[in-house]
Design an enzyme around this catalytic site. Structure first.
Site, mmCIF file in Angstrom:
data_model
loop_
_atom_site.group_PDB
_atom_site.id
_atom_site.type_symbol
_atom_site.label_atom_id
_atom_site.label_comp_id
_atom_site.label_asym_id
_atom_site.label_seq_id
_atom_site.Cartn_x
_atom_site.Cartn_y
_atom_site.Cartn_z
ATOM 1 C CG ASP A 105 -10.487 -4.351 -1.915
ATOM 2 O OD1 ASP A 105 -11.692 -4.089 -1.732
ATOM 3 O OD2 ASP A 105 -10.022 -4.662 -3.027
ATOM 4 C CG ASP B 25 1.986 5.535 6.629
ATOM 5 O OD1 ASP B 25 1.070 6.299 7.004
ATOM 6 O OD2 ASP B 25 3.189 5.820 6.777
ATOM 7 C CG ASP C 24 -10.231 1.220 -4.442
ATOM 8 O OD1 ASP C 24 -10.848 0.177 -4.186
ATOM 9 O OD2 ASP C 24 -9.768 1.491 -5.568
ATOM 10 C CE1 TYR D 111 -7.995 5.656 -7.336
ATOM 11 C CE2 TYR D 111 -10.135 4.758 -6.792
ATOM 12 C CZ TYR D 111 -8.763 4.700 -6.721
ATOM 13 O OH TYR D 111 -8.155 3.670 -6.034
ATOM 14 C CE LYS E 248 2.239 9.184 3.835
ATOM 15 N NZ LYS E 248 2.841 8.293 4.828
#
Ligand code: NAD
Length: 357
Positions: free
Chosen positions: A252, A224, A248, A141, A192
């Site tokens: 959620d 994942d 992020d 980001y 990852k």
């Protein structure tokens, strides 16, 4: 000593939910002798409309001088076409970066009274209590270079950069180990590493730090798989620590396990313990101005603020108990409503929590 709280309502339902938080803080000042001074400032689309900037200089200055910042939410349909540099969300990112808020703590707790509100089976989620520790000021980001460029053949290409220094990984992993120590002493680091070199460094660095934190049980999971496990068997997790973007998304998903993102607070801390507190949801423009938003995530954010920045753990406990009592009484805003419960508005829910205090 009197502590300073900067209040940033922001956009959409931010105005309504912060309204309830302000009433709660006033109640604590009057009835529990809470020694705080409050000031209000602009952020997000509302700030853009007034000043041309989503994060006015004055707001950042006031935030730097405050012991804690309480934020509603930013964003809305009317600002979606603006240049990305002045969109409301930039105000929030600028504030996080300006205050150096590198650690985002997002609890996902399922109140037993709301087990039916989850889309998962009650037995899978009942008693859920996860803390997601998300790195907040680095990663993709913020990484440079970034942008959209034109290739020689005239086609456009978008690009962003995922970058983490060892020191950034160490300080967020340290926060996760410290928090785990006060809970069930288990940390799952999510990366990852099989595809992204940057997160290979993440994994190696967390493993290196673990040598000095042997009292904590450390595991690693690819993002994942973590997403899948969160939905399959979320109670296996205690503390999860991960990068900005993975955090992020996963937080959620974890939030939704609890039935409503209207229930979940968050804290973002910097190295000197200064914090920003906000509900994890956005400005919900689809329901803004209707007095139906759930204010509990914001009231629980006030509780986190009392605990982490204002040294008032007892008052934090009282607020959390009051929220639980109100749920016991069957009061529900529309987002957590189920048959047989009493549907209440934003202001009625806020008042009910204060009544319980
Ligand atoms: P959102 O969280 O605002 O809303 C998602 C859904 O949840 C909507 O249906 C909304 O009505 C509902 N919802 C959210 N909070 C609620 C509450 N307290 N009570 C009841 N229902 C609630 O996410 P979105 O729709 O993806 O984004 C809307 C705007 O908010 C966008 O501009 C986005 O950029 C912004 N946003 C801001 C933040 C923030 O300020 N921290 C976070 C996420 C999104």
């Amino acid at each position: 000593m009197t502590k300073k709280i900067l209040i940033l309502p922001g956009d959409g339902i931010g105005q309504e939910i912060i309204g309830e938080a302000v009433k709660l803080i006033k109640h604590l000042q009057t009835h529990y002798d809470l020694q705080v001074e409050t000031e209000e400032a602009l952020i997000g689309g509302t700030a853009y409309d007034a000043t041309g900037k989503p994060l006015p200089k004055e707001t950042l200055e006031l935030a730097k001088q405050a012991d804690a910042v309480l934020l509603g939410a930013v964003g809305g349909y009317q600002w979606e076409e603006l240049d990305i540099a002045v969109r409301p969300e930039k105000g929030l990112l600028g504030l996080r970066a300006g205050l150096g808020l590198f650690a985002n703590l997002r609890p996902a707790i399922l109140y037993p009274q709301l087990a039916d509100a989850s889309t998962l089976k009650p037995e899978v989620v009942a008693g859920l209590d996860i803390m997601i520790v998300r790195e907040l000021t680095g990663g993709i980001y913020f990484g440079q270079p970034r942008g959209i460029r034109e290739l020689e053949n005239g086609e456009q290409e978008g690009f962003n950069t995922l970058v983490y220094k060892e020191s950034e990984i160490q300080r967020i992993a340290n926060v996760a180990f410290d928090i785990a120590r006060k809970r069930d002493s288990r940390v799952c680091s999510v990366d990852k590493a099989n595809v992204l070199e940057c997160t290979e460094l993440w994994r190696n660095t967390v493993m290196g730090l673990h040598e000095r934190n042997q009292d904590i049980e450390l595991s690693h999971m690819y993002v994942d798989n973590a997403a899948m496990q969160l939905v399959r068997d979320p109670k296996q997790f205690d503390v999860m620590v991960t990068t900005n973007m993975f955090g992020d998304i996963l937080s959620d998903a974890a939030a939704m396990l609890t039935g409503s993102i209207g229930m979940l607070p968050s804290a973002s801390l910097n190295e000197s313990g200064q914090g920003m507190y906000e509900p994890i949801h956005g400005s919900a423009p689809d329901i803004a101005g209707q007095n139906i938003a759930n204010p509990l995530a914001t009231l629980l954010s006030v509780a986190m603020m009392l605990r982490y920045s204002l040294d008032e753990s007892e008052l934090a406990d009282k607020i959390e108990q009051a929220v639980s009592d109100v749920l016991d009484d069957g009061l529900r805003t529309a987002d957590i409503y189920s048959d047989g419960m009493q549907k209440v508005s934003t202001t009625e829910m806020g008042a009910a929590v204060i009544d319980k205090l």
